[in-house]
Enzyme design. Structure first.
Site, PDB file in Angstrom:
ATOM      1  N   TYR A  29       1.046  -1.075   0.613  1.00 38.99           N
ATOM      2  CA  TYR A  29       0.320  -0.171  -0.115  1.00 38.99           C
ATOM      3  C   TYR A  29       0.963   1.369  -0.319  1.00 38.99           C
ATOM      4  O   TYR A  29       1.246   1.677   0.693  1.00 38.99           O
ATOM      5  CB  TYR A  29      -0.355  -0.068   1.281  1.00 38.99           C
ATOM      6  CG  TYR A  29      -1.360  -1.014   1.499  1.00 38.99           C
ATOM      7  CD1 TYR A  29      -2.795  -1.455   0.084  1.00 38.99           C
ATOM      8  CD2 TYR A  29      -1.688  -1.609   2.919  1.00 38.99           C
ATOM      9  CE1 TYR A  29      -3.714  -2.700   0.802  1.00 38.99           C
ATOM     10  CE2 TYR A  29      -2.212  -3.369   2.909  1.00 38.99           C
ATOM     11  CZ  TYR A  29      -3.364  -3.366   1.876  1.00 38.99           C
ATOM     12  OH  TYR A  29      -4.726  -4.438   2.008  1.00 38.99           O
ATOM     13  N   TRP A  33      -3.891   6.359   2.580  1.00 39.23           N
ATOM     14  CA  TRP A  33      -5.286   5.857   2.689  1.00 39.23           C
ATOM     15  C   TRP A  33      -5.982   6.844   3.715  1.00 39.23           C
ATOM     16  O   TRP A  33      -5.350   7.340   5.000  1.00 39.23           O
ATOM     17  CB  TRP A  33      -5.300   4.638   3.270  1.00 39.23           C
ATOM     18  CG  TRP A  33      -5.642   2.953   1.778  1.00 39.23           C
ATOM     19  CD1 TRP A  33      -6.768   2.680   1.435  1.00 39.23           C
ATOM     20  CD2 TRP A  33      -4.442   3.261   1.014  1.00 39.23           C
ATOM     21  NE1 TRP A  33      -6.321   2.169   0.698  1.00 39.23           N
ATOM     22  CE2 TRP A  33      -5.243   2.413   0.440  1.00 39.23           C
ATOM     23  CE3 TRP A  33      -2.918   3.262   1.127  1.00 39.23           C
ATOM     24  CZ2 TRP A  33      -4.552   0.977  -1.012  1.00 39.23           C
ATOM     25  CZ3 TRP A  33      -2.484   2.561  -0.163  1.00 39.23           C
ATOM     26  CH2 TRP A  33      -2.936   1.627  -1.168  1.00 39.23           C
ATOM     27  N   ASP A  36      -6.755   4.142   7.586  1.00 36.87           N
ATOM     28  CA  ASP A  36      -5.595   4.300   7.695  1.00 36.87           C
ATOM     29  C   ASP A  36      -4.992   5.562   8.786  1.00 36.87           C
ATOM     30  O   ASP A  36      -4.379   5.593  10.204  1.00 36.87           O
ATOM     31  CB  ASP A  36      -4.540   4.164   7.213  1.00 36.87           C
ATOM     32  CG  ASP A  36      -4.915   3.259   6.304  1.00 36.87           C
ATOM     33  OD1 ASP A  36      -5.864   2.857   5.719  1.00 36.87           O
ATOM     34  OD2 ASP A  36      -4.425   1.990   6.490  1.00 36.87           O
ATOM     35  N   TYR A  81       1.928  -0.883  -8.119  1.00 37.36           N
ATOM     36  CA  TYR A  81       0.203  -0.198  -7.059  1.00 37.36           C
ATOM     37  C   TYR A  81      -0.704  -0.494  -7.866  1.00 37.36           C
ATOM     38  O   TYR A  81      -1.084   0.222  -9.036  1.00 37.36           O
ATOM     39  CB  TYR A  81      -0.437   0.554  -6.163  1.00 37.36           C
ATOM     40  CG  TYR A  81      -1.174   0.856  -5.553  1.00 37.36           C
ATOM     41  CD1 TYR A  81      -1.589  -0.391  -4.434  1.00 37.36           C
ATOM     42  CD2 TYR A  81      -2.476   1.241  -6.113  1.00 37.36           C
ATOM     43  CE1 TYR A  81      -2.891  -0.392  -4.045  1.00 37.36           C
ATOM     44  CE2 TYR A  81      -3.564   1.009  -5.649  1.00 37.36           C
ATOM     45  CZ  TYR A  81      -3.664   0.372  -3.956  1.00 37.36           C
ATOM     46  OH  TYR A  81      -5.367   0.044  -4.129  1.00 37.36           O
ATOM     47  N   ASP A 165     -12.903  -4.427   2.319  1.00 36.21           N
ATOM     48  CA  ASP A 165     -13.659  -4.789   1.007  1.00 36.21           C
ATOM     49  C   ASP A 165     -13.534  -5.829   0.266  1.00 36.21           C
ATOM     50  O   ASP A 165     -14.756  -6.087  -0.246  1.00 36.21           O
ATOM     51  CB  ASP A 165     -11.813  -4.603   0.432  1.00 36.21           C
ATOM     52  CG  ASP A 165     -10.714  -3.554   0.667  1.00 36.21           C
ATOM     53  OD1 ASP A 165     -11.621  -2.485   1.547  1.00 36.21           O
ATOM     54  OD2 ASP A 165      -9.936  -3.057   0.443  1.00 36.21           O
ATOM     55  N   ARG A 199      -5.739 -12.701  -0.297  1.00 36.84           N
ATOM     56  CA  ARG A 199      -6.216 -11.857  -1.007  1.00 36.84           C
ATOM     57  C   ARG A 199      -7.665 -11.887  -1.307  1.00 36.84           C
ATOM     58  O   ARG A 199      -8.467 -13.188  -2.136  1.00 36.84           O
ATOM     59  CB  ARG A 199      -5.297 -11.513  -1.628  1.00 36.84           C
ATOM     60  CG  ARG A 199      -4.179 -11.155  -1.693  1.00 36.84           C
ATOM     61  CD  ARG A 199      -4.698  -9.534  -0.666  1.00 36.84           C
ATOM     62  NE  ARG A 199      -4.916  -8.806  -1.826  1.00 36.84           N
ATOM     63  CZ  ARG A 199      -4.928  -7.509  -0.944  1.00 36.84           C
ATOM     64  NH1 ARG A 199      -4.892  -7.082   0.582  1.00 36.84           N
ATOM     65  NH2 ARG A 199      -5.176  -6.055  -2.099  1.00 36.84           N
ATOM     66  N   TYR A 352      -8.556 -11.740   4.342  1.00 40.57           N
ATOM     67  CA  TYR A 352      -8.554 -10.857   4.773  1.00 40.57           C
ATOM     68  C   TYR A 352      -9.589 -10.593   5.066  1.00 40.57           C
ATOM     69  O   TYR A 352      -9.408 -10.435   6.787  1.00 40.57           O
ATOM     70  CB  TYR A 352      -8.709 -10.495   3.061  1.00 40.57           C
ATOM     71  CG  TYR A 352      -8.325  -9.504   2.855  1.00 40.57           C
ATOM     72  CD1 TYR A 352      -7.401  -8.512   2.980  1.00 40.57           C
ATOM     73  CD2 TYR A 352      -9.028  -8.510   1.919  1.00 40.57           C
ATOM     74  CE1 TYR A 352      -6.996  -7.155   2.522  1.00 40.57           C
ATOM     75  CE2 TYR A 352      -8.837  -7.283   1.571  1.00 40.57           C
ATOM     76  CZ  TYR A 352      -7.603  -6.063   1.782  1.00 40.57           C
ATOM     77  OH  TYR A 352      -7.068  -5.110   1.363  1.00 40.57           O
ATOM     78  N   GLU A 396      -1.170  -6.585   9.534  1.00 41.60           N
ATOM     79  CA  GLU A 396      -2.403  -5.841   9.128  1.00 41.60           C
ATOM     80  C   GLU A 396      -3.053  -6.472  10.211  1.00 41.60           C
ATOM     81  O   GLU A 396      -4.312  -5.999   9.909  1.00 41.60           O
ATOM     82  CB  GLU A 396      -2.038  -6.242   7.829  1.00 41.60           C
ATOM     83  CG  GLU A 396      -3.308  -5.543   7.611  1.00 41.60           C
ATOM     84  CD  GLU A 396      -3.608  -5.813   5.124  1.00 41.60           C
ATOM     85  OE1 GLU A 396      -2.354  -5.494   5.162  1.00 41.60           O
ATOM     86  OE2 GLU A 396      -4.574  -4.647   4.880  1.00 41.60           O
TER      87      GLU A 396
HETATM   88  C1  GLC Z   1      -7.264  -2.553   2.991  1.00 35.94           C
HETATM   89  C2  GLC Z   1      -8.087  -3.241   4.105  1.00 35.94           C
HETATM   90  C3  GLC Z   1      -8.380  -0.958   4.417  1.00 35.94           C
HETATM   91  C4  GLC Z   1      -7.234  -0.612   4.159  1.00 35.94           C
HETATM   92  C5  GLC Z   1      -5.937  -0.302   3.330  1.00 35.94           C
HETATM   93  C6  GLC Z   1      -4.855   0.587   3.765  1.00 35.94           C
HETATM   94  O1  GLC Z   1      -7.295  -2.131   1.688  1.00 35.94           O
HETATM   95  O2  GLC Z   1      -9.427  -3.517   2.950  1.00 35.94           O
HETATM   96  O3  GLC Z   1      -9.616  -1.062   4.629  1.00 35.94           O
HETATM   97  O4  GLC Z   1      -7.764   1.163   4.461  1.00 35.94           O
HETATM   98  O5  GLC Z   1      -6.200  -1.477   2.696  1.00 35.94           O
HETATM   99  O6  GLC Z   1      -4.615  -0.073   4.345  1.00 35.94           O
END
Ligand code: GLC
Length: 431
Positions: A29, A33, A36, A81, A165, A199, A352, A396
């Site tokens: 990532y 976000w 986050d 990404y 997600d 995933r 997940y 995570e």
């Molecule tokens: C995933 C999670 C989401 C989070 C992102 C970054 O997509 O589902 O909730 O914000 O990762 O950590």
């Protein structure tokens, strides 16, 4: 002298810092976000308050003219990404978008609640006050642009907008939609950086891309996306988080002398309280996600179902039934609270949002339970996360049966939850 885990958590936040904003974890990532960053600010606040406010200021810097605060901010392009800025193709500022490319959907609005926490724990009123107007604009956007015509509940146009997600909660909406045959071929990057078995599946991903294509095709007209898009589900997570955040925004309005907005915010709160029952699944006796157009409910208890306490919502009977579900689940898992019901179809302890325990969810669920006097469950949910991090590190999310860490490593919100909530130092300071 910080303990070893405190120091590791601080090091993770520092190494995920990209100059005022934090990535959730390196590689998987690589951008900022939305929710986050809000949680991360709580962690920074324990050792660098200025940096905590900076995180939130840079997040709000990505706000669109219409108030949307995107789920991801693409300050630079990272080819590693998918789906990146060229797939989202959002408008620039002259055309109603933000200062830089971003996603075209939002994420759970925990920000106002976190700003209130920062301020009430001795943070700087003036830094918080400067964030009030953009936060108000964002809540306005949620209530205006995500309330579909003819309905009285805020809904989500993409599973990613809910932050959960690939939770099985989205099945009623996903099963009604088709993959657009015109989506261009793409190569996923998430399955390169983490174990594919943890995933989302390929079919799910094609549908996620179909929803993005629809947004792009309507030029990210947010009302069209809500009213005509391929996916529209009301989520107890978004509903309860927004209701709580509206209450916190109202408290901030009073604190900052912004009584001029009070009646508008009170109107949102009253509307949400009135709409809460829409999410009550009478068969399961739980708050569940619901497909807005068909009325179909999701068929399992998710961690978002437990957020009614955080929102101070639901009747006494509904809360009692919610506690019953949590006690049933508690007897099935080693670590609370799994993101999906172990007794429901599609439970997978390492995939997940189909089972794993998520640190930031445990935080708001446990706080909500404690505020409503449910201390046993609140403590269990907090202590289990402490045990998970101690056992498996700052991952995570975690397998609720074995405690194994899943997906990303050195994760920012996990580090932040440790510093702000779980560390013995945080507990002494809160006492
Ligand atoms: C995933 C999670 C989401 C989070 C992102 C970054 O997509 O589902 O909730 O914000 O990762 O950590």
């Amino acid at each position: 002298m910080p303990s070893n885990l405190d120091q590791q958590a601080i090091d993770i936040l520092r190494s995920n810092d990209r100059g005022g904003y934090t990535v959730p974890t390196a590689r998987l990532y690589p951008y900022q976000w939305n929710w986050d960053s809000a949680f991360v600010a709580l962690g920074f606040a324990t050792f660098d308050l200025n940096r905590a406010w900076r995180e939130l200021e840079l997040l709000l810097d990505g706000q669109w003219c219409n108030g949307l605060l995107p789920h991801i901010l693409f300050r630079q392009n990272d080819p590693d990404y998918f789906p990146g800025p060229s797939v989202w193709c959002t408008p620039n500022q002259q055309n109603g978008g933000g200062k830089f490319p971003s996603g075209g959907i939002s994420q759970p609005p925990v920000l106002a609640s976190i700003v209130r926490m920062l301020i009430e724990s001795g943070g700087d009123d003036s830094r918080g006050k400067a964030l009030f107007e953009p936060m108000l604009k964002w809540h306005r956007w949620y209530h205006r642009d995500r309330t579909p015509d003819g309905f009285d509940i805020v809904a989500s146009v993409h599973p990613w907008e809910t932050g959960r997600d690939n939770c099985p909660d989205w099945e009623p909406g996903l099963s009604r939609m088709a993959v657009d045959s015109d989506i261009e071929a793409y190569v996923r990057r998430d399955t390169v950086h983490s174990d594919p078995s943890q995933r989302p599946s390929k079919e799910q991903y094609d549908k996620y891309v179909t929803m993005i294509k629809f947004g792009r095709d309507v030029g990210w007209d947010q009302r069209r996306l809500t009213n005509e898009g391929p996916f529209l589900m009301a989520d107890p997570g978004i509903h309860f988080i927004l209701l709580r955040a509206d209450r916190d925004l109202l408290a901030l309005a009073k604190r900052f002398g912004r009584e001029d907005c009070a009646s508008e915010i009170q109107g949102w709160i009253a509307a949400a309280e009135g709409a809460t029952n829409t999410l009550w699944n009478p068969e399961l006796e739980a708050f569940c996600a619901r497909d807005v157009r068909s009325g179909a409910f999701s068929c399992g208890f998710s961690s978002a179902s437990a957020l009614c306490f955080w929102a101070d919502a639901g009747t006494d009977d509904q809360r009692a039934a919610t506690l019953e579900h949590m006690r049933r689940i508690q007897a099935k898992v080693t670590y609370m609270l799994p993101s999906w019901d172990p007794d429901a179809a599609m439970f997978e302890p390492q995939r997940y949002w189909c089972g794993p325990v998520w640190p930031q969810m445990n935080h708001i669920i446990s706080r909500g339970l404690a505020e409503q006097g449910e201390h046993d469950l609140a403590n269990r949910i907090r202590d289990d996360l402490t045990a998970l991090i101690t056992k498996s590190g700052f991952r995570e999310c975690f397998d609720p049966l074995t405690g194994e860490g899943c997906i990303g490593k050195d994760f920012s919100w996990t580090a932040a939850m440790w510093l702000a909530w779980l560390s013995p130092r945080a507990k002494t300071e809160a006492a």
